[in-house]
Design a protein around this motif. Structure first.
Motif, short mmCIF file in Angstrom:
data_model
loop_
_atom_site.label_atom_id
_atom_site.label_comp_id
_atom_site.label_asym_id
_atom_site.label_seq_id
_atom_site.Cartn_x
_atom_site.Cartn_y
_atom_site.Cartn_z
N HIS A 115 6.10 2.64 1.13
CA HIS A 115 5.08 1.62 0.95
C HIS A 115 4.99 0.76 2.21
O HIS A 115 5.96 0.59 2.93
CB HIS A 115 5.34 0.75 -0.29
CG HIS A 115 6.68 0.08 -0.33
ND1 HIS A 115 7.86 0.75 -0.59
CD2 HIS A 115 7.03 -1.21 -0.13
CE1 HIS A 115 8.87 -0.09 -0.57
NE2 HIS A 115 8.38 -1.31 -0.28
N VAL A 116 3.80 0.25 2.45
CA VAL A 116 3.52 -0.61 3.60
C VAL A 116 3.26 -2.02 3.07
O VAL A 116 2.44 -2.21 2.18
CB VAL A 116 2.29 -0.11 4.38
CG1 VAL A 116 1.97 -1.05 5.55
CG2 VAL A 116 2.50 1.31 4.87
N HIS A 117 3.98 -2.98 3.64
CA HIS A 117 3.78 -4.39 3.28
C HIS A 117 2.67 -4.97 4.15
O HIS A 117 2.67 -4.79 5.36
CB HIS A 117 5.05 -5.21 3.57
CG HIS A 117 6.21 -4.85 2.72
ND1 HIS A 117 6.56 -5.58 1.61
CD2 HIS A 117 7.12 -3.85 2.82
CE1 HIS A 117 7.63 -5.04 1.06
NE2 HIS A 117 8.00 -3.98 1.77
N ILE A 118 1.76 -5.68 3.54
CA ILE A 118 0.80 -6.53 4.25
C ILE A 118 1.15 -7.95 3.83
O ILE A 118 1.02 -8.30 2.65
CB ILE A 118 -0.66 -6.19 3.90
CG1 ILE A 118 -0.96 -4.72 4.20
CG2 ILE A 118 -1.61 -7.12 4.66
CD1 ILE A 118 -2.34 -4.26 3.72
N VAL A 128 0.87 -1.18 0.00
CA VAL A 128 0.00 0.00 0.00
C VAL A 128 0.91 1.22 0.00
O VAL A 128 1.84 1.29 0.80
CB VAL A 128 -0.91 0.03 1.25
CG1 VAL A 128 -1.89 1.18 1.17
CG2 VAL A 128 -1.62 -1.30 1.45
N MET A 129 0.61 2.19 -0.88
CA MET A 129 1.51 3.34 -0.97
C MET A 129 0.76 4.61 -1.34
O MET A 129 -0.30 4.55 -1.96
CB MET A 129 2.61 3.08 -2.00
CG MET A 129 2.11 2.97 -3.41
SD MET A 129 3.32 2.30 -4.55
CE MET A 129 3.19 0.56 -4.16
N PRO A 130 1.33 5.75 -0.95
CA PRO A 130 0.77 7.01 -1.41
C PRO A 130 1.14 7.24 -2.87
O PRO A 130 2.18 6.77 -3.34
CB PRO A 130 1.44 8.05 -0.51
CG PRO A 130 2.76 7.44 -0.16
CD PRO A 130 2.51 5.95 -0.10
N LYS A 131 0.29 7.96 -3.58
CA LYS A 131 0.60 8.27 -4.97
C LYS A 131 1.67 9.36 -5.08
O LYS A 131 2.39 9.41 -6.06
CB LYS A 131 -0.66 8.66 -5.72
CG LYS A 131 -1.58 7.48 -5.99
CD LYS A 131 -2.74 7.87 -6.85
CE LYS A 131 -3.54 6.65 -7.27
NZ LYS A 131 -4.68 7.03 -8.12
N ILE A 132 1.75 10.21 -4.09
CA ILE A 132 2.78 11.24 -4.07
C ILE A 132 4.09 10.58 -3.63
O ILE A 132 4.12 9.85 -2.64
CB ILE A 132 2.41 12.40 -3.12
CG1 ILE A 132 1.17 13.11 -3.64
CG2 ILE A 132 3.58 13.36 -2.95
CD1 ILE A 132 0.63 14.16 -2.70
#
Length: 137
Positions: A98-101, A40-44
């Protein structure tokens, strides 16, 4: 600067998108640790989480439960880890926050990195030092 995740966000690079809104995107990890491993990540573009405002970080992490629920339901995982690496020395391969799930399965087990053994004095001293040096974004 050529960023793989920025290229995915701008549709210059293909990815398996599982969620997208105006400010965030979630994709399947191309080299998963376990079945269902997603990012999961921000677009900026921000290289590290400390480059983001507290509000931006909050919005990013607020996406995680909904996406994790979907992953859990889709994979039948028994649990999951959340990971977020900052800098090459922390194993951040792509320099875009980014966040890893990472889904976990009882039948597979959960290999984790080796932990350091420390003592109470060291922990207390370091906790004091960290508190002294904390700043809001």
């Amino acid at each position: 600067m050529d960023c793989l995740f920025c290229n995915i966000i701008s549709k210059k690079q293909d990815a398996y998108v599982i969620f997208e809104d105006d400010s965030h995107i979630a994709i399947m990890d191309k080299y998963p640790i376990q079945k269902g491993h997603s990012l999961v990540m921000p677009k900026i573009h921000h290289e590290k989480i400390i480059d983001m405002s507290d509000d931006e970080v909050g919005k990013l992490f607020s996406m995680v439960p909904t996406i994790a629920r979907g992953i859990m339901a889709a994979t039948g995982a028994d649990g999951f880890n959340i990971g977020q690496n900052n800098g090459r020395s922390a194993n951040q391969i792509i320099p875009h926050v980014h966040v890893h799930i990472i889904p976990r399965y009882n039948k597979v087990g959960n290999l984790w990195t080796r932990r350091m053994i420390t003592n109470d004095t060291d922990l207390d001293d370091l906790a004091k030092k960290i508190r002294k040096n904390m700043k809001s974004g």
